[in-house]
Motif scaffolding. Structure first.
Motif, PDB file in Angstrom:
ATOM      1  N   UNK A  24       1.053  -7.875  13.754  1.00  0.00           N
ATOM      2  CA  UNK A  24      -0.322  -7.854  13.687  1.00  0.00           C
ATOM      3  C   UNK A  24      -1.236  -7.995  12.477  1.00  0.00           C
ATOM      4  N   UNK A  25      -0.584  -7.490  11.587  1.00  0.00           N
ATOM      5  CA  UNK A  25      -1.007  -7.140  10.158  1.00  0.00           C
ATOM      6  C   UNK A  25       0.059  -7.685   9.334  1.00  0.00           C
ATOM      7  N   UNK A  26      -0.312  -8.668   8.523  1.00  0.00           N
ATOM      8  CA  UNK A  26       0.562  -9.020   7.161  1.00  0.00           C
ATOM      9  C   UNK A  26      -0.030  -8.655   5.713  1.00  0.00           C
ATOM     10  N   UNK A  27       0.454  -7.731   5.263  1.00  0.00           N
ATOM     11  CA  UNK A  27      -0.196  -7.335   4.076  1.00  0.00           C
ATOM     12  C   UNK A  27       0.821  -7.802   2.615  1.00  0.00           C
ATOM     13  N   UNK A  28       0.326  -8.588   2.010  1.00  0.00           N
ATOM     14  CA  UNK A  28       1.112  -8.818   0.623  1.00  0.00           C
ATOM     15  C   UNK A  28       0.469  -7.995  -0.553  1.00  0.00           C
ATOM     16  N   UNK A  29       1.467  -7.174  -0.922  1.00  0.00           N
ATOM     17  CA  UNK A  29       1.397  -6.334  -2.196  1.00  0.00           C
ATOM     18  C   UNK A  29       1.631  -6.893  -3.344  1.00  0.00           C
ATOM     19  N   UNK A  30       0.778  -7.575  -4.304  1.00  0.00           N
ATOM     20  CA  UNK A  30       1.029  -8.343  -5.315  1.00  0.00           C
ATOM     21  C   UNK A  30       0.994  -7.462  -6.719  1.00  0.00           C
ATOM     22  N   UNK A  31       1.070  -6.234  -6.599  1.00  0.00           N
ATOM     23  CA  UNK A  31       1.201  -5.428  -8.056  1.00  0.00           C
ATOM     24  C   UNK A  31       2.250  -5.682  -8.937  1.00  0.00           C
ATOM     25  N   UNK A  32       3.254  -6.371  -8.460  1.00  0.00           N
ATOM     26  CA  UNK A  32       4.404  -6.531  -9.482  1.00  0.00           C
ATOM     27  C   UNK A  32       4.562  -8.028  -9.552  1.00  0.00           C
ATOM     28  N   UNK A  33       3.521  -8.796  -8.907  1.00  0.00           N
ATOM     29  CA  UNK A  33       3.605 -10.434  -9.174  1.00  0.00           C
ATOM     30  C   UNK A  33       3.150 -10.541 -10.601  1.00  0.00           C
ATOM     31  N   UNK A  57      -3.138 -19.348   6.521  1.00  0.00           N
ATOM     32  CA  UNK A  57      -3.569 -20.112   7.539  1.00  0.00           C
ATOM     33  C   UNK A  57      -2.658 -19.958   8.860  1.00  0.00           C
ATOM     34  N   UNK A  58      -1.110 -19.888   8.603  1.00  0.00           N
ATOM     35  CA  UNK A  58      -0.317 -19.458   9.616  1.00  0.00           C
ATOM     36  C   UNK A  58      -0.633 -18.030  10.261  1.00  0.00           C
ATOM     37  N   UNK A  59      -0.724 -17.200   9.378  1.00  0.00           N
ATOM     38  CA  UNK A  59      -1.069 -15.686  10.135  1.00  0.00           C
ATOM     39  C   UNK A  59      -2.362 -15.865  10.912  1.00  0.00           C
ATOM     40  N   UNK A  60      -3.569 -16.474  10.344  1.00  0.00           N
ATOM     41  CA  UNK A  60      -4.540 -16.675  11.192  1.00  0.00           C
ATOM     42  C   UNK A  60      -4.415 -17.291  12.486  1.00  0.00           C
ATOM     43  N   UNK A  61      -3.585 -18.431  12.523  1.00  0.00           N
ATOM     44  CA  UNK A  61      -3.290 -19.229  13.706  1.00  0.00           C
ATOM     45  C   UNK A  61      -2.343 -18.304  14.866  1.00  0.00           C
ATOM     46  N   UNK A  62      -1.672 -17.521  14.417  1.00  0.00           N
ATOM     47  CA  UNK A  62      -0.804 -16.496  15.058  1.00  0.00           C
ATOM     48  C   UNK A  62      -1.540 -15.351  15.504  1.00  0.00           C
ATOM     49  N   UNK A  63      -2.666 -15.193  15.084  1.00  0.00           N
ATOM     50  CA  UNK A  63      -3.428 -13.895  15.529  1.00  0.00           C
ATOM     51  C   UNK A  63      -3.205 -12.880  14.607  1.00  0.00           C
ATOM     52  N   UNK A  64      -2.540 -12.897  13.460  1.00  0.00           N
ATOM     53  CA  UNK A  64      -2.218 -11.883  12.489  1.00  0.00           C
ATOM     54  C   UNK A  64      -3.216 -11.766  11.521  1.00  0.00           C
ATOM     55  N   UNK A  65      -3.778 -10.550  11.273  1.00  0.00           N
ATOM     56  CA  UNK A  65      -4.557 -10.602  10.124  1.00  0.00           C
ATOM     57  C   UNK A  65      -3.774 -10.320   8.959  1.00  0.00           C
ATOM     58  N   UNK A  66      -4.517 -11.018   7.764  1.00  0.00           N
ATOM     59  CA  UNK A  66      -3.949 -11.073   6.515  1.00  0.00           C
ATOM     60  C   UNK A  66      -4.581 -10.718   5.386  1.00  0.00           C
ATOM     61  N   UNK A  67      -3.793  -9.793   4.551  1.00  0.00           N
ATOM     62  CA  UNK A  67      -4.665  -9.130   3.418  1.00  0.00           C
ATOM     63  C   UNK A  67      -3.718  -9.265   2.099  1.00  0.00           C
ATOM     64  N   UNK A  68      -4.362  -9.264   1.080  1.00  0.00           N
ATOM     65  CA  UNK A  68      -3.654  -9.119  -0.130  1.00  0.00           C
ATOM     66  C   UNK A  68      -4.196  -8.160  -0.859  1.00  0.00           C
ATOM     67  N   UNK A  69      -3.318  -7.333  -1.500  1.00  0.00           N
ATOM     68  CA  UNK A  69      -3.515  -6.024  -2.387  1.00  0.00           C
ATOM     69  C   UNK A  69      -2.991  -6.257  -3.751  1.00  0.00           C
ATOM     70  N   UNK A  70      -3.705  -5.548  -4.497  1.00  0.00           N
ATOM     71  CA  UNK A  70      -3.418  -5.445  -5.871  1.00  0.00           C
ATOM     72  C   UNK A  70      -3.269  -6.701  -6.449  1.00  0.00           C
ATOM     73  N   UNK A  71      -4.338  -7.547  -6.565  1.00  0.00           N
ATOM     74  CA  UNK A  71      -4.309  -8.858  -7.460  1.00  0.00           C
ATOM     75  C   UNK A  71      -4.527  -8.524  -8.943  1.00  0.00           C
ATOM     76  N   UNK A  72      -3.766  -9.225  -9.732  1.00  0.00           N
ATOM     77  CA  UNK A  72      -3.320  -9.227 -10.944  1.00  0.00           C
ATOM     78  C   UNK A  72      -4.607 -10.181 -11.540  1.00  0.00           C
TER      79      UNK A  72
END
Length: 123
Positions: free
Chosen positions: A56-65, A81-96
């Motif tokens: 239901x929710x996909x979180x990309x934690x990018x702290x170590x990217x 785009x895929x997450x949105x079309x699949x009804x999944x909330x998409x979040x980005x955390x810790x952008x460098x």
């Protein structure tokens, strides 16, 4: 002559991309490490596409990217785009700083931030 000089320069290998997927209920948190660059994006996208389809929710934690190139940015947009079309909330955390600047330059920061209720968390 310039071709010979170029051939003698050592190739700098890209720091490999690694990531860990942790599921907490219907939320999948993906902790990314290394560089999201050309040549390393296909497998990442394929696996996370499946994760998004079953979450239901996909979180990309990018702290170590440490770095994202245009292919990496494209992969993030494709996942969004895929997450949105699949009804999944998409979040980005810790952008460098580098990725935040890349998202600003391409006018994607406001798109990704305003597209979801939680938006982007920049640490």
């Amino acid at each position: 002559m310039p071709e010979e000089v170029a051939a003698k320069l050592p190739e700098v290998p890209a720091k490999p991309l690694t990531y860990d997927v942790k599921r907490e209920g219907e939320t999948a948190v993906v902790k990314c490490h290394g560089r999201l660059v050309a040549g390393l994006t296909d497998g990442f996208y394929k696996e996370l596409k499946e994760v998004a389809s079953s979450s239901k929710v996909l979180v990309l934690d990018l702290e170590d990217l440490t770095y994202v190139d245009s292919m990496g940015l494209g992969t993030i947009v494709r996942l969004y785009a895929h997450a949105k079309s699949a009804g999944c909330e998409f979040q980005l955390l810790h952008l460098g700083k580098q990725l935040r600047n890349l998202l600003k330059m391409t006018n994607l920061l406001s798109t990704l931030a305003s597209a979801e209720g939680h938006g982007i968390t920049v640490a």
